[in-house]
Write a protein that holds these residues in place. Structure first.
Motif: not given
Length: 424
Positions: A80-85
């Motif tokens: 998920p993008p949130g984890l990447m950020y």
């Protein structure tokens, strides 16, 4: 025919560079403190962590070689993008603090060798040289420079020729762990593990393997060219195990040097690499002092660009920027901008009154916490057929990888408990 030593040097690459970058000024200070406080009692850690470090870094290397993308790029593609950020932000904070602490340690050692810097030009000079080296040099030229700088770590091996070593005691404490269940010993063990298995090394090696692959004629990502698997895997295995062996050998000799000089003479508190270098002079002579100080400077010149570069790779891969050291600055502006800004922010820490020791502690806490989710992500990616195809990591790598993840989770928990107790 090329001389054998030149051919051997050409073969070493990201694994060796990553290994010697691990022994940065922050690590030197930690290992020196371990030897000063507990003598030879923590020498066993250098032997214990070797297979764990080697497995984790080989896993990182395989991800880059098989998929053709670094760790951050694979997180973006499969999580998920949130984890990447969150991962990118934590790496940015951790690396910038580490850069600042390393620049401070190098500047202090330069003062000892070259004389006092009343205008504080040393941090500026270190930062400029680091950024220029990454920006101006091609990947092949920069890689060669890093290999030569990596030889500086052997300065710590040379120190033992100037001091008397109780080898029977050293052999016993290296082979047989002498555990102590005191608060101080466990906290120091946590610090040594945290500074040895650092998250920026996962990002750096996976990305550098991709860079190395692109710059090697006829090599391609293993998923695309499965016939190259055996050759590429053997190359990264030899390179990575060499780098980790050098890293752990240097850890061993730093702890040993501090144990037989500082601890043996009642000096049990070392709060910086600079203090360790200065403390060695009266008990081991000027030559040992100079070797230690020069080693701090040399390893710092290797570590600072590595820290800044790993952040550049992480952000570039996460946000789909053009990323790589073989691009010219005008071709990958944002990648090189991240490197420059991270280095300058680290340098600025040395001018705004931030205590470098507190910075080291904060960096260790962040690294210890961040390494846990990154290790689990690393192992998840390496076992994911969507990323690795039929080249998911074998059990011989998965088992020590999971052991490392669990140990680092315990280490992070201990660090948080220790922090909570200190703030209470």
């Amino acid at each position: 025919m090329k001389p054998e030593w030149k051919e051997a040097l050409r073969q070493v690459g990201p694994g060796f560079i990553t290994g010697v970058a691990d022994d940065d000024p922050s690590g030197i200070a930690t290992y020196s403190q371990a030897g000063a406080r507990f003598g030879t009692a923590m020498l066993w850690v250098s032997l214990f962590t070797f297979p764990l470090m080697a497995a984790v870094q080989e896993i990182s290397a395989r991800i880059g070689r098989v998929s053709g993308h670094g760790l951050a790029g694979n997180i973006r593609r499969h999580y998920p993008p949130g984890l990447m950020y969150m991962v990118v932000v934590l790496i940015a904070i951790s690396n910038i603090i580490n850069i600042g602490a390393d620049i401070g340690g190098m500047a202090a050692s330069m003062e000892l060798v070259l004389g006092r810097d009343r205008l504080h030009l040393y941090p500026v000079a270190i930062s400029v040289v680091s950024v220029v080296a990454l920006t101006v040099l091609s990947y092949s030229a920069y890689s060669s420079l890093l290999k030569w700088l990596g030889l500086c770590v052997f300065a710590y091996v040379g120190i033992v020729f100037f001091v008397q070593i109780p080898w029977p005691e050293v052999a016993r404490d290296t082979l047989v762990p002498r555990l102590q269940f005191s608060h101080g010993y466990l906290s120091m063990l946590t610090a040594v593990l945290g500074t040895t298995i650092s998250p920026y090394l996962f990002v750096w090696q996976s990305s550098l393997e991709v860079e190395e692959q692109r710059n090697t004629p006829h090599e391609a990502p293993v998923r695309i060219a499965p016939s190259q698997a055996r050759q590429q895997f053997m190359k990264i295995r030899v390179d990575t195990y060499l780098g980790m062996a050098v890293s752990n050998a240097v850890m061993f000799f730093i702890i040993l040097t501090a144990a037989v000089t500082l601890n043996a003479h009642g000096i049990t508190q070392v709060e910086s690499a600079e203090q360790a270098a200065r403390a060695l002079e009266p008990v081991a002579g000027r030559h040992a002092f100079l070797l230690f100080a020069i080693g701090v400077i040399g390893t710092g010149m290797l570590a600072v660009p590595t820290l800044a570069g790993s952040l550049g790779y992480a952000m570039g891969e996460a946000f789909r920027w053009r990323t790589g050291l073989d691009y010219k600055p005008y071709q990958a502006r944002r990648f090189y901008a991240v490197i420059a800004v991270a280095t300058l922010l680290g340098m600025a820490m040395n001018f705004i009154g931030i205590d470098p020791i507190r910075a080291l502690i904060a960096s260790a806490v962040i690294n210890g916490i961040l390494s846990v989710p990154l290790l689990f992500l690393l192992l998840s990616i390496a076992r994911n057929p969507k990323v690795m195809g039929r080249f998911v990591i074998p059990r011989r790598l998965a088992v020590p990888g999971w052991i490392t993840a669990v140990l680092m989770a315990c280490s992070a928990g201990l660090t948080l408990v220790d922090l909570g107790l200190s703030l209470a």
